[in-house]
Design a protein around this motif. Structure first.
Motif, PDB file in Angstrom:
ATOM      1  N   PRO A 217       8.049  -0.193  14.561  1.00  0.00           N
ATOM      2  CA  PRO A 217       7.656  -1.596  14.312  1.00  0.00           C
ATOM      3  C   PRO A 217       7.347  -2.328  15.610  1.00  0.00           C
ATOM      4  O   PRO A 217       7.883  -1.996  16.679  1.00  0.00           O
ATOM      5  CB  PRO A 217       8.888  -2.181  13.632  1.00  0.00           C
ATOM      6  CG  PRO A 217      10.029  -1.404  14.229  1.00  0.00           C
ATOM      7  CD  PRO A 217       9.502  -0.007  14.414  1.00  0.00           C
TER       8      PRO A 217
ATOM      9  N   PHE B 153      11.027  -3.092   7.631  1.00  0.00           N
ATOM     10  CA  PHE B 153      11.411  -4.157   8.555  1.00  0.00           C
ATOM     11  C   PHE B 153      10.957  -5.543   8.103  1.00  0.00           C
ATOM     12  O   PHE B 153      11.162  -6.520   8.821  1.00  0.00           O
ATOM     13  CB  PHE B 153      10.885  -3.844   9.955  1.00  0.00           C
ATOM     14  CG  PHE B 153      11.648  -2.722  10.621  1.00  0.00           C
ATOM     15  CD1 PHE B 153      12.806  -2.973  11.311  1.00  0.00           C
ATOM     16  CD2 PHE B 153      11.210  -1.417  10.499  1.00  0.00           C
ATOM     17  CE1 PHE B 153      13.524  -1.945  11.904  1.00  0.00           C
ATOM     18  CE2 PHE B 153      11.911  -0.379  11.086  1.00  0.00           C
ATOM     19  CZ  PHE B 153      13.077  -0.636  11.787  1.00  0.00           C
TER      20      PHE B 153
ATOM     21  N   LEU C 196       7.868  -6.075  16.759  1.00  0.00           N
ATOM     22  CA  LEU C 196       8.558  -7.283  16.346  1.00  0.00           C
ATOM     23  C   LEU C 196       8.286  -8.420  17.327  1.00  0.00           C
ATOM     24  O   LEU C 196       8.201  -8.196  18.540  1.00  0.00           O
ATOM     25  CB  LEU C 196      10.071  -7.039  16.269  1.00  0.00           C
ATOM     26  CG  LEU C 196      10.523  -5.828  15.441  1.00  0.00           C
ATOM     27  CD1 LEU C 196      12.033  -5.662  15.554  1.00  0.00           C
ATOM     28  CD2 LEU C 196      10.101  -5.962  13.992  1.00  0.00           C
TER      29      LEU C 196
ATOM     30  N   ILE D 149       8.477  -8.560  11.905  1.00  0.00           N
ATOM     31  CA  ILE D 149       7.502  -7.507  12.131  1.00  0.00           C
ATOM     32  C   ILE D 149       6.085  -8.064  12.032  1.00  0.00           C
ATOM     33  O   ILE D 149       5.750  -8.783  11.099  1.00  0.00           O
ATOM     34  CB  ILE D 149       7.705  -6.329  11.149  1.00  0.00           C
ATOM     35  CG1 ILE D 149       6.749  -5.178  11.497  1.00  0.00           C
ATOM     36  CG2 ILE D 149       7.567  -6.762   9.694  1.00  0.00           C
ATOM     37  CD1 ILE D 149       7.100  -3.864  10.845  1.00  0.00           C
TER      38      ILE D 149
ATOM     39  N   THR E  44       2.488  -2.329  13.356  1.00  0.00           N
ATOM     40  CA  THR E  44       3.157  -1.059  13.637  1.00  0.00           C
ATOM     41  C   THR E  44       2.316  -0.261  14.625  1.00  0.00           C
ATOM     42  O   THR E  44       1.094  -0.386  14.678  1.00  0.00           O
ATOM     43  CB  THR E  44       3.352  -0.226  12.362  1.00  0.00           C
ATOM     44  OG1 THR E  44       2.070   0.123  11.816  1.00  0.00           O
ATOM     45  CG2 THR E  44       4.168  -0.969  11.318  1.00  0.00           C
TER      46      THR E  44
END
Length: 258
Positions: free
Chosen positions: A213, A155, A215, A221, A224
């Protein structure tokens, strides 16, 4: 500093000297310090200190006070500090979700943030009644061999991913670790398509992880969120429910990342 608390020697002497200079300026007065005082404090010849200070000034880590032969900390450090501060904010914002996931699943739940070519475990909890911090907290984990690392790569922007690939060491940790760049790129495309990453026996044997992810409002991103456990506990039958729980909490965290 390594994970066991032992201070490692700095490999590049100029970086250590530059760091020493920044430390002197940090402890010094707001108006800055003259070259001779800085050189004396870090035990360097004035010419050497001048060269390092000018390089730091070019990077905006240090600035020269106009009209005076003084140096002080630059605004680039403020930008870098805000980035680190944002990571601390993510930990605080994500903690309620980590607690909920632990209580709902009983599995280890992790929040990871990116370093240069690795992922740092910013928070790691385990348990559904009494929650405990796990030994993973604070560790650096490889990007190519973990669900969270692959999720971050997938990402990231093309430029960020290309920069990481230039120095990424595809070390094989188990027989299932991806050690071929073309194969890794293929998996990253699949991760982007499906919206999450998995890891099975790639970092350590008999372990499974699922990562999604986190975001920000611009779609970048920042971190996580993952669930990690043994292959026996995170069975194929349980994974859809675990993924759904992860995605639900990820949406809650993302709503706070304005």
């Amino acid at each position: 500093m390594s994970n066991n608390g032992v201070v490692k020697p700095v490999r590049i002497q100029a970086l250590k000297r530059s760091n020493d200079i920044l430390g002197v300026l940090l402890a010094g007065p707001f108006e800055g310090l003259p070259l001779r005082d800085i050189a004396r404090a870090v035990n360097l010849a004035p010419t050497t200190a001048f060269t390092l200070l000018e390089s730091l000034a070019d990077l905006r880590l240090v600035e020269k006070v106009r009209g005076e032969r003084r140096y002080r900390l630059g605004f680039r450090l403020l930008q870098l500090g805000r980035k680190v501060e944002a990571r601390l904010d993510i930990i605080m914002l994500a903690r309620p979700s980590l607690i909920r996931l632990c209580q709902q699943t009983g599995e280890m739940v992790n929040l990871l943030v990116p370093s240069v070519t690795s992922m740092i475990v910013a928070e790691s909890l385990k348990g559904n009644v009494v929650l405990k911090t796990t030994p993973l907290k604070g560790r650096d984990l490889p990007m190519h061999g973990t669900a969270s690392g692959k999720c971050f790569l997938a990402f990231s922007t093309i430029d960020v991913r290309a920069a990481i690939f230039e120095t990424l060491n595809l070390t094989r940790m188990t027989a299932r670790t991806i050690s071929d760049l073309k194969r890794l790129e293929k998996e990253l495309r699949e991760i982007r398509r499906q919206g999450y990453a998995t890891e099975e026996d790639e970092f350590t044997p008999d372990t499974v992880a699922i990562a999604v992810p986190l975001l920000d409002s611009l779609g970048r991103i920042q971190a996580t969120l993952s669930i990690h456990g043994s292959s026996a506990r995170i069975s194929a039958a349980r994974r859809p429910a675990l993924l759904e729980a992860l995605q639900r909490e990820a949406r809650r965290i993302e709503a706070l990342l304005l």
